[in-house]
Design an enzyme around this catalytic site. Structure first.
Site, PDB file in Angstrom:
ATOM      1  N   HIS A 176     -23.537   9.693 -29.198  1.00  0.00           N
ATOM      2  CA  HIS A 176     -23.083   8.723 -30.168  1.00  0.00           C
ATOM      3  C   HIS A 176     -22.847   7.432 -29.311  1.00  0.00           C
ATOM      4  O   HIS A 176     -22.988   6.389 -30.039  1.00  0.00           O
ATOM      5  CB  HIS A 176     -21.763   9.390 -30.652  1.00  0.00           C
ATOM      6  CG  HIS A 176     -20.687   9.787 -29.958  1.00  0.00           C
ATOM      7  ND1 HIS A 176     -20.951  11.076 -29.329  1.00  0.00           N
ATOM      8  CD2 HIS A 176     -19.318   9.428 -29.467  1.00  0.00           C
ATOM      9  CE1 HIS A 176     -19.701  11.482 -28.604  1.00  0.00           C
ATOM     10  NE2 HIS A 176     -18.993  10.350 -28.536  1.00  0.00           N
ATOM     11  N   PHE A 231      -8.173  18.455 -24.982  1.00  0.00           N
ATOM     12  CA  PHE A 231      -8.951  17.162 -24.824  1.00  0.00           C
ATOM     13  C   PHE A 231     -10.190  17.078 -23.985  1.00  0.00           C
ATOM     14  O   PHE A 231     -10.046  18.008 -23.044  1.00  0.00           O
ATOM     15  CB  PHE A 231      -8.100  15.938 -24.272  1.00  0.00           C
ATOM     16  CG  PHE A 231      -8.536  14.645 -24.513  1.00  0.00           C
ATOM     17  CD1 PHE A 231      -8.626  14.166 -25.857  1.00  0.00           C
ATOM     18  CD2 PHE A 231      -8.683  14.066 -23.381  1.00  0.00           C
ATOM     19  CE1 PHE A 231      -9.074  12.767 -25.818  1.00  0.00           C
ATOM     20  CE2 PHE A 231      -9.558  12.808 -23.418  1.00  0.00           C
ATOM     21  CZ  PHE A 231      -9.626  12.325 -24.460  1.00  0.00           C
ATOM     22  N   ASP A 232     -11.109  16.395 -24.447  1.00  0.00           N
ATOM     23  CA  ASP A 232     -12.477  16.576 -23.882  1.00  0.00           C
ATOM     24  C   ASP A 232     -12.418  16.536 -22.187  1.00  0.00           C
ATOM     25  O   ASP A 232     -13.080  17.293 -21.455  1.00  0.00           O
ATOM     26  CB  ASP A 232     -13.485  15.298 -24.214  1.00  0.00           C
ATOM     27  CG  ASP A 232     -13.310  14.909 -25.576  1.00  0.00           C
ATOM     28  OD1 ASP A 232     -12.637  15.708 -26.331  1.00  0.00           O
ATOM     29  OD2 ASP A 232     -13.933  14.169 -26.019  1.00  0.00           O
ATOM     30  N   ASP A 288       0.137  17.999 -21.856  1.00  0.00           N
ATOM     31  CA  ASP A 288      -0.915  16.602 -21.924  1.00  0.00           C
ATOM     32  C   ASP A 288       0.044  15.726 -22.924  1.00  0.00           C
ATOM     33  O   ASP A 288       0.073  15.791 -24.081  1.00  0.00           O
ATOM     34  CB  ASP A 288      -2.169  16.983 -22.781  1.00  0.00           C
ATOM     35  CG  ASP A 288      -2.986  15.770 -22.465  1.00  0.00           C
ATOM     36  OD1 ASP A 288      -2.504  14.621 -22.537  1.00  0.00           O
ATOM     37  OD2 ASP A 288      -4.248  15.797 -22.686  1.00  0.00           O
ATOM     38  N   ALA A 334       0.123  12.493 -23.490  1.00  0.00           N
ATOM     39  CA  ALA A 334      -0.504  11.027 -23.807  1.00  0.00           C
ATOM     40  C   ALA A 334       0.162  10.212 -24.836  1.00  0.00           C
ATOM     41  O   ALA A 334       0.611   9.350 -25.041  1.00  0.00           O
ATOM     42  CB  ALA A 334      -1.896  10.965 -24.158  1.00  0.00           C
ATOM     43  N   LYS A 345      -2.029   5.149 -23.671  1.00  0.00           N
ATOM     44  CA  LYS A 345      -1.582   5.479 -25.096  1.00  0.00           C
ATOM     45  C   LYS A 345       0.091   5.136 -25.122  1.00  0.00           C
ATOM     46  O   LYS A 345       0.283   3.701 -25.123  1.00  0.00           O
ATOM     47  CB  LYS A 345      -1.776   6.965 -25.496  1.00  0.00           C
ATOM     48  CG  LYS A 345      -3.226   6.999 -25.742  1.00  0.00           C
ATOM     49  CD  LYS A 345      -4.189   7.245 -24.767  1.00  0.00           C
ATOM     50  CE  LYS A 345      -5.552   7.611 -25.063  1.00  0.00           C
ATOM     51  NZ  LYS A 345      -6.039   8.847 -24.073  1.00  0.00           N
ATOM     52  N   TYR A 396       0.840  -1.185   0.212  1.00  0.00           N
ATOM     53  CA  TYR A 396       0.158  -0.104  -0.106  1.00  0.00           C
ATOM     54  C   TYR A 396       0.943   1.194  -0.059  1.00  0.00           C
ATOM     55  O   TYR A 396       0.760   2.198  -0.765  1.00  0.00           O
ATOM     56  CB  TYR A 396      -0.775   0.076   1.230  1.00  0.00           C
ATOM     57  CG  TYR A 396      -1.795   1.089   1.187  1.00  0.00           C
ATOM     58  CD1 TYR A 396      -3.331   0.945   0.909  1.00  0.00           C
ATOM     59  CD2 TYR A 396      -1.537   2.380   1.675  1.00  0.00           C
ATOM     60  CE1 TYR A 396      -4.209   1.843   0.982  1.00  0.00           C
ATOM     61  CE2 TYR A 396      -2.707   3.262   1.976  1.00  0.00           C
ATOM     62  CZ  TYR A 396      -3.602   3.074   1.439  1.00  0.00           C
ATOM     63  OH  TYR A 396      -4.779   3.992   1.452  1.00  0.00           O
TER      64      TYR A 396
HETATM   65  C1  LIG Z   1      -6.891   9.668 -23.537  1.00  0.00           C
HETATM   66  C2  LIG Z   1      -6.575  11.084 -23.366  1.00  0.00           C
HETATM   67  C3  LIG Z   1      -6.718  11.463 -22.122  1.00  0.00           C
HETATM   68  C4  LIG Z   1      -7.604  10.901 -20.964  1.00  0.00           C
HETATM   69  O1  LIG Z   1      -6.990   9.923 -20.725  1.00  0.00           O
HETATM   70  P1  LIG Z   1      -7.836   8.416 -20.133  1.00  0.00           P
HETATM   71  O2  LIG Z   1      -6.456   7.621 -19.628  1.00  0.00           O
HETATM   72  O3  LIG Z   1      -8.447   7.976 -21.046  1.00  0.00           O
HETATM   73  O4  LIG Z   1      -8.628   9.089 -18.962  1.00  0.00           O
HETATM   74  C5  LIG Z   1      -6.358  12.981 -21.629  1.00  0.00           C
HETATM   75  N1  LIG Z   1      -5.617  13.482 -22.974  1.00  0.00           N
HETATM   76  C6  LIG Z   1      -5.618  12.962 -24.114  1.00  0.00           C
HETATM   77  C7  LIG Z   1      -4.786  13.817 -25.152  1.00  0.00           C
HETATM   78  C8  LIG Z   1      -5.777  11.772 -24.350  1.00  0.00           C
HETATM   79  O5  LIG Z   1      -5.690  11.318 -25.651  1.00  0.00           O
END
Ligand SMILES: *Cc1c(COP(=O)(O)O)cnc(C)c1O
Length: 463
Positions: free
Chosen positions: A454, A125-126, A217, A219, A260, A73
């Site tokens: 969607h 990103f959303d 960001d 990813a 990713k 932990y």
């Molecule tokens: C996928 C993604 C996220 C969010 O990540 P999750 O692991 O799906 O929560 C944030 N920013 C970008 C650019 C992404 O492609």
């Protein structure tokens, strides 16, 4: 001629059989799913190109890490392996794991978003957009014009921020009203298009001059660094790792979705170079994720990620990865299929409106293409167009269609071979030959929130 370059830089140690359905079966399946591809059970999909998120194949080394991961932990040795791996590549001293990228986005929004503040990005990103809006901020996209349209203008860095617009925005609104700038690498929102080092360096110096923090960001940072190596002058002889180090050196910290370029199936983290911010990051993690040394992940997943990050910057792997996506795009282009060029890092985007010019947006040409591709070869893509991105006018209630009507075919990392890509290419060629006969769809059900419709929408084919 390097004959070795023509093949994947791995051999396959474990296989996952995929089912070959018949067209008749697929027609039934897609009808039972109300012509919504999200509702088709994955076992009936032959090649799944819905997303590249959390779908990577792990290596034998990573599976070894799953066995040796330490499930303590507090103070798990797998946490320290992860922290060391992140520091080694990104150079940030403070690392907090989270269960996914969006949890890191949430922590970032709590640290930086302010009521009424503008958060500037190339293309947000959303998940961060949502969190920052809940915190009262206004996300603003300042990507360059070349990155906004689905043309085939071969601009090499369509993820760049528009520096003129950035400076103008800051001088008009005042830097005190801009709590944060975020650069997303690669730019997911317009097809995995890369951002150049020069652009990141310039944004960073503008941010510093105005006392605005800059976050990355990250990813798909490894794919972005590979594009820099291939396309930006002065980087051709640097290693991807050196490029990554430089890229992150311009930022105050980063958020990461490990699903990713981490080459794992779950996880994320947030990093900072500021000691004074870390206690707040830790405490937000404790209430939302778990104790600071696991952050909602199991020890074995931390271990697999520590290894996956290193494999993700391996240049043989990246060459295979980027060239596989490129191969898919180039072969489709040769057959006259309208795609966004150049191809980005993680998939190919088809311009469905050009593919089906006779189907109006109110009859969902993108969705029609997704359905016909599934029926033809069991290939599952995703619509990013009039179903996913329409908005409602707040006063009149009228539907506002998005500018672009796209179908995205994402390529999972280390999962499919180029022979699978050939299935996609041949199937799309066949669908394209029959394009004049294709009919659109009628929406028969949508959930209460239009931006999420969607996922649960129902359709009927127009007779
Ligand atoms: C996928 C993604 C996220 C969010 O990540 P999750 O692991 O799906 O929560 C944030 N920013 C970008 C650019 C992404 O492609």
């Amino acid at each position: 001629m390097n004959f070795l370059d023509d093949a994947e830089p791995f051999r396959i140690k474990m296989v996952e059989p995929i089912r070959k359905t018949t067209r008749e079966e697929r027609e039934k399946l897609v009808k039972a799913a109300d012509f919504n591809i999200f509702k088709i059970p994955a076992e009936n999909v032959f090649i799944d190109m819905l997303t590249d998120s959390g779908t990577s194949a792990m290596s034998s080394k990573q599976w070894g890490g799953i066995m040796t991961g330490d499930e303590s932990y507090a103070g798990s040795s797998s946490f320290y392996h992860l922290r060391d791996s992140v520091q080694d590549i990104m150079g940030f001293p403070y690392v907090q794991p989270t269960h996914q990228g969006r949890a890191a986005d949430f922590i970032m929004s709590q640290l930086y978003a302010s009521k009424g503040g503008y958060i500037l990005g190339n293309l947000h990103f959303d998940s961060f957009k949502g969190h920052s809006e809940i915190a009262g901020s206004i996300p603003v996209d300042l990507i360059i014009e070349e990155g906004r349209t689905a043309n085939s203008n071969p601009y090499p860095f369509k993820g760049n921020m528009d520096l003129e617009k950035l400076e103008k925005f800051i001088s008009e609104k005042g830097s005190q009203n801009i709590p944060l700038i975020i650069i997303t690498v690669t730019s997911n929102g317009n097809g995995g298009q890369p951002v150049s080092m020069e652009n990141i360096r310039s944004v960073s110096s503008i941010a510093k001059a105005n006392n605005i923090p800059l976050m990355i960001d990250a990813a798909r940072f490894a794919e972005n660094c590979y594009f820099i190596k291939k396309r930006e002058k002065g980087y051709e002889n640097k290693s991807v790792k050196e490029i990554a180090k430089e890229l992150f050196s311009y930022a105050d910290g980063c958020v990461m979705s490990s699903k990713k370029d981490g080459l794992v199936n779950i996880g994320g983290f947030i990093c900072t170079r500021h000691e004074e911010l870390f206690p707040m990051i830790n405490q937000l993690a404790i209430i939302n994720e778990g104790f600071v040394t696991y952050g909602g992940m199991s020890g074995r997943d931390l271990e697999a990620l520590a290894i996956g990050l290193q494999e993700g910057i391996d240049e043989e792997y990246l060459k295979y990865r980027i060239e596989q996506v490129q191969y898919l795009g180039e072969e489709l282009f040769k057959r006259g299929i309208p795609i966004i060029l150049p191809t980005g890092g993680h998939g190919v985007y088809i311009d469905a409106q050009k593919f089906y010019p006779h189907i109006p947006q109110k009859e969902f040409p993108g969705q029609a293409l997704v359905i016909e591709l599934y029926k033809t070869a069991g290939v599952r893509g995703v619509e990013l167009g009039s179903c996913a991105f329409s908005k409602k006018d707040k006063e009149t209630g009228k539907i506002i269609f998005p500018d672009l009507e796209l179908v995205r075919l994402t390529v999972s990392r280390r999962v499919y071979t180029n022979r699978h890509m050939d299935v996609v290419i041949n199937a799309l060629e066949d669908v394209f030959k029959r394009r004049d006969k294709m009919k659109g769809l009628k929406l028969t059900y949508e959930g209460p929130i239009i931006s999420l419709r969607h996922f649960t929408a129902k359709f009927e084919m127009i007779a």
